[in-house]
Design a protein around this motif. Structure first.
Motif, PDB file in Angstrom:
ATOM      1  N   VAL A   9       0.823  -1.207   0.000  1.00  0.00           N
ATOM      2  CA  VAL A   9       0.000   0.000   0.000  1.00  0.00           C
ATOM      3  C   VAL A   9       0.853   1.252   0.000  1.00  0.00           C
ATOM      4  O   VAL A   9       0.542   2.235   0.673  1.00  0.00           O
ATOM      5  CB  VAL A   9      -0.944  -0.015   1.209  1.00  0.00           C
ATOM      6  CG1 VAL A   9      -1.989  -1.083   1.067  1.00  0.00           C
ATOM      7  CG2 VAL A   9      -0.174  -0.228   2.500  1.00  0.00           C
ATOM      8  N   ILE A  44      -1.695   3.384   6.536  1.00  0.00           N
ATOM      9  CA  ILE A  44      -2.108   3.555   5.140  1.00  0.00           C
ATOM     10  C   ILE A  44      -2.968   2.374   4.707  1.00  0.00           C
ATOM     11  O   ILE A  44      -2.491   1.240   4.602  1.00  0.00           O
ATOM     12  CB  ILE A  44      -0.882   3.652   4.205  1.00  0.00           C
ATOM     13  CG1 ILE A  44       0.064   4.774   4.647  1.00  0.00           C
ATOM     14  CG2 ILE A  44      -1.333   3.883   2.765  1.00  0.00           C
ATOM     15  CD1 ILE A  44       1.363   4.812   3.869  1.00  0.00           C
ATOM     16  N   ASN A  45      -4.251   2.620   4.488  1.00  0.00           N
ATOM     17  CA  ASN A  45      -5.156   1.624   3.890  1.00  0.00           C
ATOM     18  C   ASN A  45      -5.174   0.276   4.614  1.00  0.00           C
ATOM     19  O   ASN A  45      -5.206  -0.771   3.957  1.00  0.00           O
ATOM     20  CB  ASN A  45      -4.773   1.371   2.423  1.00  0.00           C
ATOM     21  CG  ASN A  45      -5.165   2.512   1.512  1.00  0.00           C
ATOM     22  OD1 ASN A  45      -5.975   3.362   1.875  1.00  0.00           O
ATOM     23  ND2 ASN A  45      -4.579   2.548   0.331  1.00  0.00           N
ATOM     24  N   LYS A  47      -7.285  -0.353   7.596  1.00  0.00           N
ATOM     25  CA  LYS A  47      -8.445  -0.572   8.457  1.00  0.00           C
ATOM     26  C   LYS A  47      -9.420  -1.594   7.889  1.00  0.00           C
ATOM     27  O   LYS A  47      -9.947  -2.456   8.611  1.00  0.00           O
ATOM     28  CB  LYS A  47      -9.164   0.747   8.713  1.00  0.00           C
ATOM     29  CG  LYS A  47     -10.081   0.714   9.918  1.00  0.00           C
ATOM     30  CD  LYS A  47     -10.365   2.119  10.426  1.00  0.00           C
ATOM     31  CE  LYS A  47     -10.845   2.092  11.860  1.00  0.00           C
ATOM     32  NZ  LYS A  47     -10.925   3.443  12.441  1.00  0.00           N
ATOM     33  N   LYS A  48      -9.673  -1.533   6.589  1.00  0.00           N
ATOM     34  CA  LYS A  48     -10.685  -2.403   5.988  1.00  0.00           C
ATOM     35  C   LYS A  48     -10.309  -3.873   6.113  1.00  0.00           C
ATOM     36  O   LYS A  48     -11.128  -4.710   6.506  1.00  0.00           O
ATOM     37  CB  LYS A  48     -10.890  -2.032   4.524  1.00  0.00           C
ATOM     38  CG  LYS A  48     -11.939  -2.891   3.828  1.00  0.00           C
ATOM     39  CD  LYS A  48     -12.125  -2.455   2.381  1.00  0.00           C
ATOM     40  CE  LYS A  48     -13.158  -3.333   1.681  1.00  0.00           C
ATOM     41  NZ  LYS A  48     -13.355  -2.931   0.262  1.00  0.00           N
ATOM     42  N   SER A  49      -9.092  -4.215   5.778  1.00  0.00           N
ATOM     43  CA  SER A  49      -8.678  -5.625   5.753  1.00  0.00           C
ATOM     44  C   SER A  49      -7.967  -6.078   7.019  1.00  0.00           C
ATOM     45  O   SER A  49      -7.993  -7.272   7.348  1.00  0.00           O
ATOM     46  CB  SER A  49      -7.765  -5.881   4.540  1.00  0.00           C
ATOM     47  OG  SER A  49      -8.441  -5.609   3.330  1.00  0.00           O
ATOM     48  N   ASP A  74      -6.685   5.941   9.862  1.00  0.00           N
ATOM     49  CA  ASP A  74      -6.279   5.200   8.664  1.00  0.00           C
ATOM     50  C   ASP A  74      -6.480   6.110   7.451  1.00  0.00           C
ATOM     51  O   ASP A  74      -7.577   6.615   7.211  1.00  0.00           O
ATOM     52  CB  ASP A  74      -7.119   3.931   8.523  1.00  0.00           C
ATOM     53  CG  ASP A  74      -6.511   2.942   7.541  1.00  0.00           C
ATOM     54  OD1 ASP A  74      -5.307   2.633   7.683  1.00  0.00           O
ATOM     55  OD2 ASP A  74      -7.236   2.483   6.638  1.00  0.00           O
ATOM     56  N   PRO A  76      -6.135   7.005   3.263  1.00  0.00           N
ATOM     57  CA  PRO A  76      -5.994   6.449   1.909  1.00  0.00           C
ATOM     58  C   PRO A  76      -4.586   6.709   1.371  1.00  0.00           C
ATOM     59  O   PRO A  76      -3.987   7.760   1.643  1.00  0.00           O
ATOM     60  CB  PRO A  76      -7.044   7.219   1.098  1.00  0.00           C
ATOM     61  CG  PRO A  76      -8.048   7.664   2.113  1.00  0.00           C
ATOM     62  CD  PRO A  76      -7.250   7.951   3.361  1.00  0.00           C
ATOM     63  N   GLY A  77      -4.057   5.759   0.621  1.00  0.00           N
ATOM     64  CA  GLY A  77      -2.678   5.855   0.156  1.00  0.00           C
ATOM     65  C   GLY A  77      -2.358   7.125  -0.602  1.00  0.00           C
ATOM     66  O   GLY A  77      -1.298   7.727  -0.413  1.00  0.00           O
ATOM     67  N   ASN A  78      -3.266   7.576  -1.455  1.00  0.00           N
ATOM     68  CA  ASN A  78      -3.002   8.770  -2.243  1.00  0.00           C
ATOM     69  C   ASN A  78      -3.052  10.052  -1.410  1.00  0.00           C
ATOM     70  O   ASN A  78      -2.628  11.110  -1.873  1.00  0.00           O
ATOM     71  CB  ASN A  78      -4.012   8.886  -3.389  1.00  0.00           C
ATOM     72  CG  ASN A  78      -3.774   7.867  -4.477  1.00  0.00           C
ATOM     73  OD1 ASN A  78      -2.674   7.348  -4.611  1.00  0.00           O
ATOM     74  ND2 ASN A  78      -4.800   7.567  -5.236  1.00  0.00           N
TER      75      ASN A  78
END
Length: 426
Positions: A9, A44-45, A47-49, A74, A76-78
């Motif tokens: 990520v 970075i990205n 939390k969801k997984s 958390d 987002p990568g961008n």
């Protein structure tokens, strides 16, 4: 399937040259860490997984340190680069931040020297090849966390055997891989050898210096580099390299291992194996695993790694540094690696039976054992210019033009050299 551009990520900074003038010191005075305190922790990205895993880390640390409350954000990568830039500029920096290795140089003036706060033996426990590149002017500006692993060779044993080649004796070098690929395409016209272009990482693996020692000028416009490029162009003409290798996004190759139009990946990222297992189980059943191919240097390059940094604006740098070390310790890295195909930076993690005693026979088991052996041989591909992503993008654009027949090798290198020098001078 050659050296991939980013790990897991990895964040992409939207602001070039994002060092923040005047923020090299704390935005607010450091406070006493003995009383109740709150740390703001950015990932970075994840939390969801991996929300349960990260929250478990936080809960465990808070149990061990009752005076500490951790607020998890958390990102987002961008967004992580611009968001961190804004936070530092507004003197509202978080305390611990997950940052991709390639983005660190954008923020070095605004990062804490972790060596001031960690016991001397703590940094020594990480793999030297992964932590040493995180030092700037003698200061340790980050701790390594996880990475995508050392490159491996993935081989479609059926296609290789159809060409009369032995999948148990795969190419050890890029030259051998080009030879293998040409033989496979000649025997099986519907299949090509491998994907890839001779990008800056391939040149480095072949012993070509990309920069002058002071990192102020390009150094790759040499006869040796021309020879490497022309060898790869001949490989495309012979079918050793797929014609789709010139696509801009290497995740969109039209010829792949999954559709069996490519016979092997000589320097594949380990997550390619996971993708095959999920999306092409019939092909996965045919895959053999071997060490990744090498160039003249005999080394492997790791495109990037995830790290933990402590912005200089943290009011609790000692506790923040301790938490960063906790998140990245051997036990916690190993547990994370068991959840997803990532690999550790902590030397003690590699001693865990999960890596050191993998006796399984599946491609995944073989890959894990192979990667664990190769990890200490890795070199980070980071050039340390603070503009690595821009330089890479421009270099590859010219190499794609060369591989497509729109430029000569000499012209591609000359054009790339000019762009690099202009960017480095800015």
């Amino acid at each position: 399937m050659l050296v991939a551009r980013a790990v897991a990520v990895a964040a992409v900074l939207a602001v070039a040259g994002a060092c923040v003038p005047g923020t090299s010191g704390p935005s607010q005075p450091a406070q006493n860490d003995s009383g109740p305190l709150t740390l703001e922790f950015w990932t970075i990205n994840l939390k969801k997984s991996f929300g349960d895993y990260v929250q478990g880390l936080i809960d465990k640390y808070q149990q061990q340190h009752p005076n500490v409350t951790i607020t998890w954000v958390d990102v987002p990568g961008n967004d992580v680069g611009p968001k961190l830039l804004s936070a530092i500029a507004s003197r509202q920096a978080p305390d611990v931040v997950n940052l991709a290795n390639a983005d660190i140089d954008q923020f070095v003036p605004s990062l804490t020297d972790l060596g001031r706060y960690l016991p001397p033996d703590v940094p020594q426990k990480y793999q030297p090849n992964l932590i040493d590149p995180l030092r700037r002017d003698g200061k340790l500006v980050a701790l390594p966390w996880y990475n995508a692993g050392a490159p491996i060779s993935l081989i479609n044993t059926d296609l290789v055997r159809q060409a009369g080649l032995d999948p148990a004796a795969p190419p050890k070098t890029f030259d051998e891989a080009l030879d293998w690929g040409a033989k496979i395409h000649a025997a099986v016209p519907g299949a090509y050898g491998m994907n890839g272009i001779p990008d800056e990482n391939i040149l480095r693996l072949e012993g070509i210096d990309m920069l002058t020692p002071d990192r102020k000028h390009a150094a790759f416009n040499t006869p040796d580099a021309v020879a490497v490029l022309e060898k790869w162009r001949h490989g495309m003409e012979s079918g050793a390299i797929s014609p789709g290798s010139t696509v801009k996004d290497d995740r969109q190759y039209p010829q792949t291992l999954a559709n069996q139009q490519v016979a092997f990946g000589a320097n594949a990222i380990p997550t390619s194996l996971t993708s095959l297992q999920k999306n092409a189980p019939d092909v996965f059943a045919k895959i053999g695993v071997a060490p990744g191919a090498v160039g003249k240097t005999g080394k492997y390059l790791l495109p990037d790694q995830q790290t933990m940094v402590v912005p200089a604006g943290s009011r609790h740098p000692e506790t923040a540094s301790d938490f960063a070390a906790f998140v990245t310790n051997a036990e916690n890295q190993t547990e994370f690696c068991k959840l997803t195909p990532i690999y550790p930076s902590h030397s003690d993690a590699l001693k865990n039976p999960f890596f050191s005693q993998s006796g399984g026979t599946t491609p995944m088991d073989k890959a894990r054992a192979e990667i664990a052996t190769e990890l200490p041989k890795l070199e980070l591909s980071t050039l340390g210019t603070g503009k690595d992503r821009q330089l890479s993008d421009r270099f590859r654009e010219h190499i794609r033009a060369f591989m497509s027949g729109d430029k000569t090798a000499a012209q591609a290198l000359t054009d790339a050299e000019k762009e690099w020098n202009d960017l480095l001078a800015q």
